[in-house]
Design a protein around this motif. Structure first.
Motif, mmCIF file in Angstrom:
data_model
loop_
_atom_site.group_PDB
_atom_site.id
_atom_site.type_symbol
_atom_site.label_atom_id
_atom_site.label_comp_id
_atom_site.label_asym_id
_atom_site.label_seq_id
_atom_site.Cartn_x
_atom_site.Cartn_y
_atom_site.Cartn_z
ATOM 1 N N GLN A 1 23.427 -29.363 130.130
ATOM 2 C CA GLN A 1 23.208 -28.342 131.143
ATOM 3 C C GLN A 1 24.163 -27.172 130.901
ATOM 4 O O GLN A 1 25.365 -27.353 130.825
ATOM 5 C CB GLN A 1 23.450 -28.923 132.524
ATOM 6 C CG GLN A 1 23.236 -27.930 133.659
ATOM 7 C CD GLN A 1 23.515 -28.538 135.017
ATOM 8 O OE1 GLN A 1 23.888 -29.705 135.112
ATOM 9 N NE2 GLN A 1 23.348 -27.748 136.044
ATOM 10 N N VAL A 2 23.595 -25.992 130.806
ATOM 11 C CA VAL A 2 24.395 -24.804 130.561
ATOM 12 C C VAL A 2 25.026 -24.341 131.869
ATOM 13 O O VAL A 2 24.355 -24.247 132.897
ATOM 14 C CB VAL A 2 23.530 -23.683 129.969
ATOM 15 C CG1 VAL A 2 24.341 -22.410 129.825
ATOM 16 C CG2 VAL A 2 22.951 -24.107 128.618
ATOM 17 N N GLN A 3 26.313 -24.061 131.798
ATOM 18 C CA GLN A 3 27.014 -23.522 132.962
ATOM 19 C C GLN A 3 27.875 -22.346 132.568
ATOM 20 O O GLN A 3 28.550 -22.380 131.536
ATOM 21 C CB GLN A 3 27.885 -24.601 133.611
ATOM 22 C CG GLN A 3 27.106 -25.657 134.369
ATOM 23 C CD GLN A 3 28.005 -26.541 135.202
ATOM 24 O OE1 GLN A 3 29.020 -27.034 134.714
ATOM 25 N NE2 GLN A 3 27.637 -26.750 136.448
ATOM 26 N N TYR B 1 21.150 -16.885 130.142
ATOM 27 C CA TYR B 1 21.902 -17.666 131.117
ATOM 28 C C TYR B 1 22.823 -16.761 131.920
ATOM 29 O O TYR B 1 23.392 -15.795 131.373
ATOM 30 C CB TYR B 1 22.731 -18.748 130.411
ATOM 31 C CG TYR B 1 21.900 -19.714 129.600
ATOM 32 C CD1 TYR B 1 21.913 -19.662 128.212
ATOM 33 C CD2 TYR B 1 21.099 -20.667 130.231
ATOM 34 C CE1 TYR B 1 21.148 -20.547 127.461
ATOM 35 C CE2 TYR B 1 20.331 -21.549 129.490
ATOM 36 C CZ TYR B 1 20.363 -21.481 128.106
ATOM 37 O OH TYR B 1 19.594 -22.358 127.367
ATOM 38 N N ASN C 1 35.709 -21.043 124.686
ATOM 39 C CA ASN C 1 34.355 -20.786 125.200
ATOM 40 C C ASN C 1 34.378 -19.920 126.459
ATOM 41 O O ASN C 1 33.636 -20.168 127.420
ATOM 42 C CB ASN C 1 33.619 -22.099 125.488
ATOM 43 C CG ASN C 1 33.383 -22.916 124.225
ATOM 44 O OD1 ASN C 1 33.412 -22.389 123.118
ATOM 45 N ND2 ASN C 1 33.155 -24.200 124.389
ATOM 46 N N THR D 1 32.358 -21.112 129.934
ATOM 47 C CA THR D 1 31.011 -21.614 129.655
ATOM 48 C C THR D 1 31.051 -23.058 129.150
ATOM 49 O O THR D 1 32.067 -23.518 128.598
ATOM 50 C CB THR D 1 30.291 -20.753 128.608
ATOM 51 O OG1 THR D 1 30.872 -20.971 127.327
ATOM 52 C CG2 THR D 1 30.365 -19.280 128.962
ATOM 53 N N SER D 2 29.955 -23.750 129.342
ATOM 54 C CA SER D 2 29.794 -25.099 128.820
ATOM 55 C C SER D 2 28.314 -25.361 128.616
ATOM 56 O O SER D 2 27.465 -24.681 129.221
ATOM 57 C CB SER D 2 30.394 -26.133 129.773
ATOM 58 O OG SER D 2 29.760 -26.075 131.029
ATOM 59 N N GLY D 3 28.021 -26.329 127.751
ATOM 60 C CA GLY D 3 26.635 -26.718 127.528
ATOM 61 C C GLY D 3 25.866 -25.841 126.566
ATOM 62 O O GLY D 3 24.658 -26.024 126.387
ATOM 63 N N LEU D 4 26.532 -24.892 125.941
ATOM 64 C CA LEU D 4 25.884 -24.061 124.938
ATOM 65 C C LEU D 4 26.832 -23.872 123.759
ATOM 66 O O LEU D 4 28.041 -24.085 123.885
ATOM 67 C CB LEU D 4 25.462 -22.703 125.521
ATOM 68 C CG LEU D 4 26.479 -21.822 126.264
ATOM 69 C CD1 LEU D 4 27.474 -21.165 125.332
ATOM 70 C CD2 LEU D 4 25.761 -20.766 127.070
ATOM 71 N N THR D 5 26.251 -23.486 122.622
ATOM 72 C CA THR D 5 27.073 -23.171 121.457
ATOM 73 C C THR D 5 27.542 -21.740 121.618
ATOM 74 O O THR D 5 26.818 -20.785 121.338
ATOM 75 C CB THR D 5 26.258 -23.347 120.168
ATOM 76 O OG1 THR D 5 25.764 -24.691 120.103
ATOM 77 C CG2 THR D 5 27.145 -23.077 118.947
#
Length: 127
Positions: free
Chosen positions: A1-3, A116, A77, A24-28
Motif C-alpha cells: 500500500q502506497v502512503q 499518488y 524516501n 513515503t512508503s510502499g513505492l520505489t
C-alpha cells in the motif's frame, strides 16, 4: 500500500520559515518525481514545486520567487519543501504527490499526471 505522509505544517507569522516533509512508503521512491501542490479555500489545487527522481532537476511556480526550496533524500524516501519569507497568500493545505518518471530529468507541473497523493498539511500564515 502506497502512503505519502506530510508533516511540518503549522501557524506562523508573515516572514517566518517552515520545512514541510513528506515521508513515503510502499513505492520505489527513485522511480518517482515528487511534487508539492497547495490548495487554499475556494481555490483550485495549484503546483508549487517538483524535483525529479535524482534531485538533479527542480521546477517552481512563479509565485515561489526563490523563497522555497524542494529537495529529496532517496535514502529516507522523503521529500522536503523549505519555505522562507512566508506571506499571507501562502496559507493553504500543502500536498505532496508522486509522479512515475523513472530515470529521467523530466518533471510535470500538471496535477493530473501524479499517481499518488498525501493527505495534506495545513500552513497558516498570519500578519
Amino acid at each position: 500500500q502506497v502512503q505519502l505522509v506530510e508533516s511540518g505544517g503549522g501557524l506562523v507569522q508573515a516572514g517566518d520559515s517552515l520545512r514541510l516533509s513528506c515521508a513515503t512508503s510502499g513505492l520505489t521512491f527513485t522511480n518517482y518525481a515528487m511534487g508539492w501542490f497547495r490548495q487554499a479555500p475556494g481555490k483550485e489545487r495549484e503546483f508549487v514545486a517538483v524535483v525529479n527522481w535524482s534531485g538533479s532537476n527542480t521546477d517552481y511556480a512563479r509565485f515561489v520567487e526563490d523563497r522555497f526550496i524542494i529537495s529529496r533524500d532517496n535514502t529516507k524516501n522523503t521529500v522536503y519543501l523549505d519555505m522562507n519569507n512566508l506571506n499571507l497568500e501562502d496559507t493553504a493545505v500543502y500536498y505532496c504527490a508522486a509522479d512515475l518518471k523513472p530515470g529521467t530529468y523530466l518533471t510535470s507541473t500538471n496535477r493530473h499526471e501524479y499517481e499518488y497523493w498525501g493527505q495534506g498539511t495545513q500552513v497558516t500564515v498570519s500578519s
